[in-house]
Design a protein around this motif. Sequence first.
Motif, PDB file in Angstrom:
ATOM      1  N   GLU A 379     -46.383 -74.321  -4.454  1.00 24.19           N
ATOM      2  CA  GLU A 379     -47.703 -74.941  -4.373  1.00 24.19           C
ATOM      3  C   GLU A 379     -47.613 -76.463  -4.372  1.00 24.19           C
ATOM      4  O   GLU A 379     -48.429 -77.144  -3.740  1.00 24.19           O
ATOM      5  CB  GLU A 379     -48.583 -74.462  -5.521  1.00 24.19           C
ATOM      6  CG  GLU A 379     -48.958 -72.984  -5.442  1.00 24.19           C
ATOM      7  CD  GLU A 379     -49.743 -72.658  -4.179  1.00 24.19           C
ATOM      8  OE1 GLU A 379     -50.571 -73.483  -3.748  1.00 24.19           O
ATOM      9  OE2 GLU A 379     -49.508 -71.578  -3.608  1.00 24.19           O
ATOM     10  N   SER A 380     -46.626 -77.007  -5.077  1.00 27.32           N
ATOM     11  CA  SER A 380     -46.416 -78.456  -5.078  1.00 27.32           C
ATOM     12  C   SER A 380     -46.021 -78.938  -3.686  1.00 27.32           C
ATOM     13  O   SER A 380     -46.452 -80.007  -3.235  1.00 27.32           O
ATOM     14  CB  SER A 380     -45.331 -78.841  -6.090  1.00 27.32           C
ATOM     15  OG  SER A 380     -45.720 -78.495  -7.394  1.00 27.32           O
ATOM     16  N   ALA A 381     -45.187 -78.150  -2.991  1.00 29.21           N
ATOM     17  CA  ALA A 381     -44.767 -78.505  -1.633  1.00 29.21           C
ATOM     18  C   ALA A 381     -45.952 -78.510  -0.676  1.00 29.21           C
ATOM     19  O   ALA A 381     -45.993 -79.289   0.281  1.00 29.21           O
ATOM     20  CB  ALA A 381     -43.696 -77.532  -1.150  1.00 29.21           C
ATOM     21  N   ARG A 382     -46.925 -77.643  -0.922  1.00 30.68           N
ATOM     22  CA  ARG A 382     -48.138 -77.630  -0.096  1.00 30.68           C
ATOM     23  C   ARG A 382     -49.040 -78.829  -0.378  1.00 30.68           C
ATOM     24  O   ARG A 382     -49.727 -79.320   0.524  1.00 30.68           O
ATOM     25  CB  ARG A 382     -48.932 -76.352  -0.352  1.00 30.68           C
ATOM     26  CG  ARG A 382     -48.282 -75.078   0.172  1.00 30.68           C
ATOM     27  CD  ARG A 382     -49.144 -73.867  -0.159  1.00 30.68           C
ATOM     28  NE  ARG A 382     -48.574 -72.628   0.352  1.00 30.68           N
ATOM     29  CZ  ARG A 382     -49.089 -71.431   0.141  1.00 30.68           C
ATOM     30  NH1 ARG A 382     -50.213 -71.317  -0.560  1.00 30.68           N
ATOM     31  NH2 ARG A 382     -48.509 -70.349   0.636  1.00 30.68           N
ATOM     32  N   ALA A 383     -49.019 -79.281  -1.616  1.00 25.76           N
ATOM     33  CA  ALA A 383     -49.949 -80.335  -2.030  1.00 25.76           C
ATOM     34  C   ALA A 383     -49.448 -81.737  -1.719  1.00 25.76           C
ATOM     35  O   ALA A 383     -50.253 -82.644  -1.495  1.00 25.76           O
ATOM     36  CB  ALA A 383     -50.226 -80.212  -3.528  1.00 25.76           C
ATOM     37  N   LEU A 384     -48.127 -81.919  -1.702  1.00 26.60           N
ATOM     38  CA  LEU A 384     -47.562 -83.265  -1.618  1.00 26.60           C
ATOM     39  C   LEU A 384     -46.749 -83.472  -0.349  1.00 26.60           C
ATOM     40  O   LEU A 384     -46.108 -82.527   0.140  1.00 26.60           O
ATOM     41  CB  LEU A 384     -46.656 -83.525  -2.820  1.00 26.60           C
ATOM     42  CG  LEU A 384     -47.338 -83.744  -4.168  1.00 26.60           C
ATOM     43  CD1 LEU A 384     -46.330 -83.555  -5.294  1.00 26.60           C
ATOM     44  CD2 LEU A 384     -47.953 -85.129  -4.249  1.00 26.60           C
TER      45      LEU A 384
END
Length: 416
Positions: A379-384
């Motif tokens: 999810e972090s990879a999707r957000a940043l």
Amino acid sequence: MFLLAAIGSAVGLGNIWRFPYMAGAYGGGTFIVIYLISVALIGLPLMILEFTAGKHFASPLFPAFSKIGRNISLISLILHALNLLILSYYVVVTGWTLAYLFSSVSGTYAPLAEYSRSSMFPFSTALTLLAIFLIMRMDLKQGIEKANSVLMPVFFAILISLLFYSFTLPGLGQALKFYTNFGSVNIETVMAAISQALFSLSVGAGIMFTYASHAEKREKTASAAAIVSFTDTAVALVAGIAIFPLVFTYGLSPSEGATLAFDTLPLAFLQMPFGNIAMPMFFLLLFSVALTSTISMAEVGVVDLSARTGRKKAAFYLTALIALLSIPSLLSYSRTNLKFAGVPVLDYLDGTVVVLVFPVVALLLVLALGWAWKDFEKESARALPEIFLTPYILLIRFIIPAVLLVLSLAGLSARI
């Protein structure tokens, strides 16, 4: 509207009431620099974390944390307890702002100690609780978002007006010098600055998680977190620049403490031209941001509880609980003069919660979402953007927990 609600949650008494007196108590420029670093390296990453997780789970704290793990669900209860603890005294201070708004409109003023011996504070606290209940019993869009859409523009208009007025005061030069006064750094200043960053941004307590659970799927959580963090920090800095010229112009002390906004600034307003207009504006500003932040903290509990009881009953039960918990803080500024460890209960809770308990709870939240949540990296990879991903993961998993642990241990040792 999610973004406006998040800004309304972050911008509150922490910016207008607490930040100026904390900066005054800890020497000005040194505190402010550490605070800005704390916002950038701790507050903003934590807000991205809460926004990302809240949007992903799209549910209240308890069911969301239960999906991470049975034991992790206990952390959500600790987050609820922290919010209730803060609300127990925050609602009283919000009542103070309403009492001073009433008195300034009528052209009267009395020191905090005098008001505390009257029925003014219990009455204004009761009105504040009523306002919270009436707004909280409505759904998010009809309640909090509509309240923020009215109160936040009023707040910004008043703040900018006070800022322009402060530019005309002879104490402006001293205020700017105080803002750039850099002295020695000690652990107390570092602790105070980091704790203030957490408190002001409303991160580490599940508030931003709850708001993000209502966000639309297309919402970009990282950019939203950056906007909220920037706005909140800018408001704190502008509030200081607006308030400190008043302090220095009228010979007041910047290190006055928690009573700065209630005992000292009104004296300045009484001396200045058009003070009868400026003082009501100032306390309307204080009340508007205090109410939005109070409602935001209450929303965390209402959302979770409403899944079991319905929203209207949840709002009633939670408001009644907050009213009950607020009694010790209310009595600490009354004829009873209720104290704990030699200080008023309200002051003790503010110092203990923000400096000691808040970092511990924020540490638990970071460990739960940064380590126990299996979808954290995905999810972090999707957000940043990719360039920020590795530094962000290092901050969330290692650096921020280490800082919060040291902060917690330092706060504990100072209390022993």
